[in-house]
Design a protein around this motif. Structure first.
Motif, PDB file in Angstrom:
ATOM      1  N   ARG A 124      70.707  46.308  80.424  1.00  0.00           N
ATOM      2  CA  ARG A 124      72.037  46.529  81.014  1.00  0.00           C
ATOM      3  C   ARG A 124      72.042  46.072  82.474  1.00  0.00           C
ATOM      4  O   ARG A 124      72.924  45.335  82.906  1.00  0.00           O
ATOM      5  N   ALA A 125      71.051  46.484  83.242  1.00  0.00           N
ATOM      6  CA  ALA A 125      70.992  46.122  84.662  1.00  0.00           C
ATOM      7  C   ALA A 125      70.890  44.611  84.833  1.00  0.00           C
ATOM      8  O   ALA A 125      71.528  44.030  85.717  1.00  0.00           O
ATOM      9  N   TRP A 126      70.118  43.937  83.979  1.00  0.00           N
ATOM     10  CA  TRP A 126      69.937  42.494  84.068  1.00  0.00           C
ATOM     11  C   TRP A 126      71.259  41.760  83.815  1.00  0.00           C
ATOM     12  O   TRP A 126      71.621  40.850  84.549  1.00  0.00           O
ATOM     13  N   VAL A 127      71.986  42.173  82.787  1.00  0.00           N
ATOM     14  CA  VAL A 127      73.275  41.550  82.466  1.00  0.00           C
ATOM     15  C   VAL A 127      74.273  41.795  83.596  1.00  0.00           C
ATOM     16  O   VAL A 127      74.991  40.880  84.018  1.00  0.00           O
ATOM     17  N   GLU A 128      74.305  43.017  84.104  1.00  0.00           N
ATOM     18  CA  GLU A 128      75.226  43.342  85.195  1.00  0.00           C
ATOM     19  C   GLU A 128      74.842  42.586  86.471  1.00  0.00           C
ATOM     20  O   GLU A 128      75.708  42.111  87.198  1.00  0.00           O
ATOM     21  N   GLN A 129      73.551  42.467  86.748  1.00  0.00           N
ATOM     22  CA  GLN A 129      73.068  41.783  87.943  1.00  0.00           C
ATOM     23  C   GLN A 129      73.496  40.322  87.945  1.00  0.00           C
ATOM     24  O   GLN A 129      73.756  39.740  88.987  1.00  0.00           O
ATOM     25  N   ARG A 130      73.611  39.742  86.780  1.00  0.00           N
ATOM     26  CA  ARG A 130      74.009  38.341  86.652  1.00  0.00           C
ATOM     27  C   ARG A 130      75.514  38.160  86.520  1.00  0.00           C
ATOM     28  O   ARG A 130      75.989  37.055  86.344  1.00  0.00           O
ATOM     29  N   GLY A 131      76.258  39.253  86.582  1.00  0.00           N
ATOM     30  CA  GLY A 131      77.708  39.172  86.503  1.00  0.00           C
ATOM     31  C   GLY A 131      78.241  38.871  85.119  1.00  0.00           C
ATOM     32  O   GLY A 131      79.396  38.481  84.961  1.00  0.00           O
ATOM     33  N   ARG A 132      77.430  39.079  84.100  1.00  0.00           N
ATOM     34  CA  ARG A 132      77.855  38.822  82.720  1.00  0.00           C
ATOM     35  C   ARG A 132      78.590  39.998  82.114  1.00  0.00           C
ATOM     36  O   ARG A 132      79.150  39.891  81.030  1.00  0.00           O
ATOM     37  N   ALA A 133      78.549  41.124  82.788  1.00  0.00           N
ATOM     38  CA  ALA A 133      79.285  42.327  82.370  1.00  0.00           C
ATOM     39  C   ALA A 133      79.517  43.172  83.609  1.00  0.00           C
ATOM     40  O   ALA A 133      78.684  43.194  84.524  1.00  0.00           O
ATOM     41  N   ALA A 134      80.628  43.863  83.616  1.00  0.00           N
ATOM     42  CA  ALA A 134      80.934  44.767  84.719  1.00  0.00           C
ATOM     43  C   ALA A 134      80.096  46.036  84.562  1.00  0.00           C
ATOM     44  O   ALA A 134      79.768  46.438  83.442  1.00  0.00           O
ATOM     45  N   PRO A 135      79.740  46.676  85.671  1.00  0.00           N
ATOM     46  CA  PRO A 135      78.985  47.932  85.571  1.00  0.00           C
ATOM     47  C   PRO A 135      79.695  48.920  84.648  1.00  0.00           C
ATOM     48  O   PRO A 135      80.899  49.128  84.747  1.00  0.00           O
ATOM     49  N   GLY A 136      78.943  49.466  83.711  1.00  0.00           N
ATOM     50  CA  GLY A 136      79.481  50.460  82.784  1.00  0.00           C
ATOM     51  C   GLY A 136      80.237  49.879  81.599  1.00  0.00           C
ATOM     52  O   GLY A 136      80.649  50.622  80.708  1.00  0.00           O
ATOM     53  N   GLU A 137      80.410  48.554  81.564  1.00  0.00           N
ATOM     54  CA  GLU A 137      81.093  47.931  80.434  1.00  0.00           C
ATOM     55  C   GLU A 137      80.279  48.187  79.158  1.00  0.00           C
ATOM     56  O   GLU A 137      79.070  48.277  79.195  1.00  0.00           O
TER      57      GLU A 137
END
Length: 159
Positions: A17-30
């Motif tokens: 989750r953190a990796w995807v969010e860090q790359r902007g591929r998902a919003a935090p908590g999405e």
């Protein structure tokens, strides 16, 4: 770095989750149901995947900052051709906070494992950004002979 076990599922899910969010591929908590879906996958797939985790010390102990998984595949034997085993590198994830060299060490563990298990090859489909990393590690393009047929089943399928 160590091989992940059954109790590491939550930490690996949090890392992904953190990796995807860090790359902007998902919003935090999405995708609030992600952790449950991941836990189901972890229980079902861990028996034929090998997952390594890299950890870094934090104020609260140790945090998982990288992971790599390899699924082992057994080819069906044919007359004159014994079945062979190979590995599919599913994903290599390393957070920006991971110490330098973590991706290389994770991949090195996978290569050593493949050799120990007698796997004839490791296969992966790198992202354009990751292709140079894998080439530097000795991977070579295998040609354009892979074809895909979307079946329409599952998430992202067409109807």
């Amino acid at each position: 770095m160590r091989r992940a076990g059954p109790t590491d599922g939550d930490a690996v899910a949090a890392l992904r989750r953190a990796w995807v969010e860090q790359r902007g591929r998902a919003a935090p908590g999405e995708d609030p149901g992600f952790e449950q879906v991941f836990a189901t996958w972890w229980r079902a797939e861990l028996s034929h995947h090998v997952v390594w985790v890299a950890e870094a010390e934090s104020g609260d102990g140790w945090d998982v900052v990288g992971s790599l998984d390899v699924a082992e595949v057994a080819a069906m034997p044919a007359p004159g051709r014994p079945g062979e085993r190979w590995g599919y590198v599913g994903s290599l994830v390393a957070l920006g906070a991971a110490p330098r060299g973590v991706p290389r060490k994770l991949l090195g563990a996978a290569v050593a494992h493949a050799r120990e298990r007698g796997l004839v090859r490791l296969v992966l489909r790198p992202s354009p950004a990751g292709a140079a990393f894998y080439r530097a590690a000795g991977f070579a393009p295998a040609g354009d002979d892979i074809v895909v047929l979307p079946t329409g089943g599952g998430p992202g399928g067409t109807s």
